[in-house]
Design an enzyme around this catalytic site. Structure first.
Site, PDB file in Angstrom:
ATOM      1  N   GLU A 127      12.880  68.441  49.363  1.00 15.01           N
ATOM      2  CA  GLU A 127      12.476  67.810  48.101  1.00 15.01           C
ATOM      3  C   GLU A 127      13.386  66.630  47.759  1.00 15.01           C
ATOM      4  O   GLU A 127      14.588  66.821  47.531  1.00 15.01           O
ATOM      5  CB  GLU A 127      12.544  68.824  46.957  1.00 15.01           C
ATOM      6  CG  GLU A 127      12.223  68.229  45.599  1.00 15.01           C
ATOM      7  CD  GLU A 127      12.558  69.172  44.442  1.00 15.01           C
ATOM      8  OE1 GLU A 127      12.000  68.967  43.350  1.00 15.01           O
ATOM      9  OE2 GLU A 127      13.377  70.101  44.643  1.00 15.01           O
TER      10      GLU A 127
ATOM     11  N   GLU B 265       8.415  73.402  36.544  1.00 14.65           N
ATOM     12  CA  GLU B 265       9.870  73.335  36.544  1.00 14.65           C
ATOM     13  C   GLU B 265      10.329  72.457  35.387  1.00 14.65           C
ATOM     14  O   GLU B 265      10.866  71.363  35.589  1.00 14.65           O
ATOM     15  CB  GLU B 265      10.380  72.802  37.883  1.00 14.65           C
ATOM     16  CG  GLU B 265      11.880  73.047  38.066  1.00 14.65           C
ATOM     17  CD  GLU B 265      12.414  72.472  39.378  1.00 14.65           C
ATOM     18  OE1 GLU B 265      13.279  73.125  39.977  1.00 14.65           O
ATOM     19  OE2 GLU B 265      11.978  71.379  39.782  1.00 14.65           O
TER      20      GLU B 265
END
Length: 255
Positions: A141, A238
């Protein structure tokens, strides 16, 4: 509508971690994700998932010493043994909880440093080799430098090229909409272009990382676009609730 997964490290923090599973299920989630589950035994996490009838979409490999500032070990020369030990720590959690995606954090480093690049590639190859027989994908990521200064993997183009170059069947991109917008923008077109590489998507508002729909992006349009381009995976929520977790869940009714 995408399949949303509540991030239990950021949401439902009014409850203890083990009680957040039931809270998420009670408020409409069918899946969750966790940054680091390691404070509790694998069987205990698995039991909470089973009791709440939840899927665990994703969790992170151990990041090293978080309190000392480490944010992953993969691109840190000299920390190979610790990285490999952390992977072995994660595997019982993945097995007990039927998790098919693990996020490998790069840690701090400079991409111009050939030793950091070599360490990162070797760590990815090792992790993919260990997890492939178990049917687990390794995710990388890109993270923006405003939130995580000095993070090695801070560019989507580099991540995509690395995935293509290595050609490992279980290496995928973790596409965080928040980080993408801060790093590069062009969210809709890049989602479509990178779709073949994407193994997981995450969302939060930009710039404050609160609930979707409260920032500069049209998050509802992005979610529709994910449906339109055929993304079938989870979208991890998130974000840090601007107030109480439950007070902020109304965004789910608008998408």
């Amino acid at each position: 509508m995408p399949k949303f997964a509540a991030n239990l490290s950021m949401m439902f923090t009014e409850w203890s971690l083990l009680d957040r599973f039931a809270a998420a299920a009670d408020h409409g989630f069918q899946a969750v994700e966790i940054l680091f589950p390691y404070a509790h035994a694998p069987d205990e996490i698995a039991r909470r998932l089973e009791d709440a009838k939840l899927a665990l979409a994703l969790f992170n490999l151990p990041p090293g010493n978080w309190e000392a500032g480490e944010r992953g070990l993969a691109a840190v020369p000299g920390r190979e043994a610790a990285f490999q030990a952390g992977l072995q720590t994660a595997l019982p959690y993945a097995e007990a909880c039927a998790v098919k995606r693990l996020h490998l954090m790069s840690g701090h480093g400079e991409r111009a440093d050939p030793k950091a690049r070599e360490a990162y590639v070797n760590a990815i190859r090792h992790a993919c080799a260990v997890t492939a027989p178990r049917g687990i994908d390794i995710l990388i990521e890109p993270i923006n430098g405003r939130d995580m200064p000095g993070y090695f993997l801070n560019d989507f183009g580099y991540a995509a090229e690395l995935i293509r170059t290595l050609g490992l069947p279980n290496l995928r991109l973790q596409y965080d909409i928040y980080h993408r917008q801060i790093l590069h923008g062009d969210v809709l077109r890049s989602l479509e272009a990178l779709l073949p590489l994407i193994g997981h998507v995450q969302t939060s508002s930009v710039p404050n990382r609160h609930e979707p729909g409260t920032g500069e992006l049209d998050d509802a349009r992005i979610f529709r676009h994910l449906d339109e381009i055929g993304y079938e995976g989870f979208v991890g929520c998130e974000y840090r609730p601007a107030g109480g977790t439950l007070d902020g869940l109304s965004w789910m009714k608008a998408v």
